[in-house]
Scaffold this active site. Structure first.
Site, PDB file in Angstrom:
ATOM      1  N   ASP A 382      -8.057 -14.075   5.826  1.00  0.00           N
ATOM      2  CA  ASP A 382      -7.562 -13.408   4.711  1.00  0.00           C
ATOM      3  C   ASP A 382      -8.219 -13.739   3.204  1.00  0.00           C
ATOM      4  O   ASP A 382      -8.554 -15.004   3.334  1.00  0.00           O
ATOM      5  CB  ASP A 382      -5.941 -13.924   4.646  1.00  0.00           C
ATOM      6  CG  ASP A 382      -5.230 -13.275   3.889  1.00  0.00           C
ATOM      7  OD1 ASP A 382      -5.175 -11.880   3.751  1.00  0.00           O
ATOM      8  OD2 ASP A 382      -4.143 -13.761   3.045  1.00  0.00           O
ATOM      9  N   GLU A 429     -11.283  -9.614   5.278  1.00  0.00           N
ATOM     10  CA  GLU A 429     -10.345  -8.856   4.495  1.00  0.00           C
ATOM     11  C   GLU A 429     -10.759  -8.806   2.970  1.00  0.00           C
ATOM     12  O   GLU A 429     -10.550  -9.902   2.401  1.00  0.00           O
ATOM     13  CB  GLU A 429      -9.054  -9.793   4.499  1.00  0.00           C
ATOM     14  CG  GLU A 429      -7.752  -9.032   4.097  1.00  0.00           C
ATOM     15  CD  GLU A 429      -7.387  -9.308   2.412  1.00  0.00           C
ATOM     16  OE1 GLU A 429      -8.090  -8.468   1.644  1.00  0.00           O
ATOM     17  OE2 GLU A 429      -7.335 -10.140   2.029  1.00  0.00           O
ATOM     18  N   ASP A 482       1.207  -6.040   4.496  1.00  0.00           N
ATOM     19  CA  ASP A 482       1.691  -6.267   3.108  1.00  0.00           C
ATOM     20  C   ASP A 482       2.016  -5.060   2.513  1.00  0.00           C
ATOM     21  O   ASP A 482       2.329  -4.813   1.557  1.00  0.00           O
ATOM     22  CB  ASP A 482       0.604  -7.002   2.288  1.00  0.00           C
ATOM     23  CG  ASP A 482       0.266  -8.409   2.495  1.00  0.00           C
ATOM     24  OD1 ASP A 482       1.490  -9.061   2.834  1.00  0.00           O
ATOM     25  OD2 ASP A 482      -0.691  -9.004   2.189  1.00  0.00           O
TER      26      ASP A 482
END
Length: 585
Positions: A382, A429, A482
């Site tokens: 991430d 990501e 998200d």
């Protein structure tokens, strides 16, 4: 004279090669000097195929000369696909979202039913969110991205029913079923923590094969190098119950040996039970992972780039973080103003001291990567962009917009990781503010990036999230944890953007938007397509997993208690048919 000129022209013409001959020469003619230096040798009569013509820049020595006959099996010299380039698809569904009788999904029967459903649908990837213990302080509200430990497993995922099968709990000790549509993490902890601790204590007092496996686990150096720190941290935290380790007495705060020895003597049972609970998590997770492998399904994990301040990771490794002399963060993490927040997102995690880490050859990161390899087949990192350049916010700032960009470790970190552990299967990501250095770093380590279809329709045809701009080495999503669910996104989308969507995909009805985007993702050239389970079910925003820049009301979504995977046979068939069309089976 004329004859001489004619002969000269003929000679010149005969020496000038045709374009086809030039191409053939480039493809097939290799000088004797090249062969002499090559270590690759072939038998004169070895069978040939097109894939073997070029191998490590060497060429078969017995290829026919230009104009000579090719072998009878020449038409069989067809290119073969590299298995590593296989197109595939998967589902994003965190284990907490499974059905279950104790207020939260777990690693019991429902996990195996889901893997059976995935297999039936033709999927070969299961993506999960971080499996770390969610934060229980500071309003984290169960976030797996604000965990108390980067390496431990979330013990709330331990199946009580599986503990009964192991003989560590009795069936009559199980709590009454809780019918909860969403996870209430504090309630779940009150229900499950005492029973899991009881099972761990019985394991410690037991004899036999399971106890032997436990002892092997705690002696494994790949485990003990982080688990002991985690156990001590949890023991102190349970004793003092402060907001953070910054408020601990100085000897414990700074890990004086005499203070740690005193904690061990006074909290020995707690420490042993903590370690046993981690073993039970590891045991159940590996059973699930082994079953997934048997079904041909890879588990894609998730690794937050940063770790929480109140964590064993920071407390036991202060020298690797930007802290002042008293241990308080100097700079914290976040991102500048974006689509989710006009003032930026202030995450608050302490930033790494990359110079200190490099002096130690990035040993902390190598241990973390090895742990991830121990529980996942591959994993997403991430906020990958933070390795190229990261947003640093003064710890006293109230808004992330007060930060500034700083240079990240870049290639040096990954060179050290590759030297230590070899090739790693990671997904970068790379969403948000992506500069050229982020792209070059991702390409340097040959990691796939991400594309999210929901981001594709708000600008022009050059938008990188539109399918015609995707890359082969990429993972495409309809949306992520998200994002809104696709149905929820469609319900609130501006009309102009809706018009752009309708020009690009075929939507026969309002309820068809989720599957329209699923089909668009599966048809993409991207090697991997991941679909959130909420989109397969066509659910609205009540099923959204997380709203960035908010602290409450997230991470709680669960599959409806009335819906079993056996009920989703039609969805599995529909998905499998699409995977077949687009070569992802």
């Amino acid at each position: 004279m004329a004859m001489s000129m004619s002969m000269a022209m003929l000679s010149s013409h005969s020496l000038k090669a045709s374009p086809l001959q030039n191409l053939s020469s480039k493809l097939f003619n290799v000088s004797s000097a090249v062969f002499a230096s090559s270590r690759i040798k072939f038998q004169a009569k070895a069978p040939m195929n097109f894939n073997c013509l070029l191998k490590n820049d060497a060429v078969y020595e017995d290829l026919p000369a230009v104009g000579e006959d090719l072998p009878p099996d020449y038409e069989e010299w067809t290119p073969k696909k590299d298995p590593k380039d296989r197109r595939r698809a998967g589902i994003l569904l965190h284990p907490t979202s499974f059905r279950g009788p104790h207020g939260i999904g777990d690693l019991g029967e429902e996990a195996f039913c889901f893997l059976d459903w995935l297999h039936e649908a033709g999927c070969s990837v299961w993506q999960v969110l971080p499996l770390v213990p969610p934060g229980r302080k500071g309003n984290e509200d169960g976030s797996p991205y604000a965990g108390q430990d980067a390496n431990c497993g979330n013990t709330l995922l331990i199946s009580l029913e599986e503990l009964v099968k192991d003989g560590l709990l009795m069936k009559e000790e199980l709590p009454k079923p809780v019918d909860a549509d969403r996870v209430d993490f504090s309630t779940v902890a009150d229900i499950k923590d005492p029973l899991i601790a009881k099972a761990a204590e019985r394991l410690i007092l037991s004899e036999g094969e399971l106890k032997n496996h436990f002892e092997d686990f705690r002696r494994d150096p790949e485990i003990s190098n982080w688990l002991e720190d985690s156990a001590y941290f949890a023991a102190i935290d349970e004793t003092l119950n402060t907001i953070s380790w910054y408020d601990w007495p100085e000897p414990l705060k700074n890990r004086h040996l005499s203070a740690l020895e005193e904690i061990y003597q006074s909290k020995r049972d707690f420490i042993n039970i903590f370690i046993a609970q981690q073993f039970l998590f590891q045991r159940q997770w590996q059973k699930v992972r082994n079953y997934a492998q048997m079904k041909g399904i890879k588990i894609m994990g998730d690794m937050p780039i940063y770790v929480g301040y109140h964590s064993a990771d920071v407390w036991a490794n202060k020298k690797y973080f930007l802290l002042n002399k008293s241990g308080f963060p100097l700079l914290v993490s976040g991102v500048p103003p974006d689509a989710f927040s006009e003032t930026g997102q202030l995450w608050g995690s302490p930033l790494y001291d990359w110079k200190a880490m490099e002096r130690e050859r990035f040993s902390w990161w190598i241990r973390r990567i090895r742990r991830a390899q121990n529980i996942y087949d591959e994993f997403r990192i991430d906020h990958f962009r933070g390795f190229a350049g990261y947003w640093a916010v003064p710890s006293e700032a109230k808004f992330a917009m007060d930060g500034q960009w700083k240079m990240g470790p870049g290639k040096s970190l990954f060179d050290a990781i590759f030297r230590a552990v070899g090739k790693i299967n990671i997904i970068a990501e790379d969403l948000g503010v992506i500069t050229e250095d982020v792209i070059q770093l991702r390409k340097y380590i040959r990691a796939p990036g991400m594309a999210v279809l929901q981001f594709g329709f708000g600008s022009d045809a050059d938008n990188p999230h539109l399918p015609h701009n995707h890359e082969q080495n990429e993972v495409v999503y309809t949306g992520t944890h998200d994002n809104d669910t696709t149905r929820g996104w469609w319900d609130i989308l501006e009309q102009e953007e809706k018009s752009n969507v309708l020009k690009y995909v075929t939507v026969t009805g309002e309820d068809d938007i989720s599957w329209a985007l699923i089909q668009a993702a599966l048809s993409s050239v991207a090697q991997t397509a991941i679909i959130p389970m909420q989109d397969v079910l066509g659910l609205g925003n009540s099923a959204r997993m997380n709203i960035p820049a908010t602290q409450s009301g997230n991470w709680g979504w669960r599959l409806p208690s009335s819906m079993s995977f056996d009920d989703l046979e039609s969805e599995a068939k529909k998905l499998r048919d699409l995977l077949s069309i687009y070569g992802r089976l």
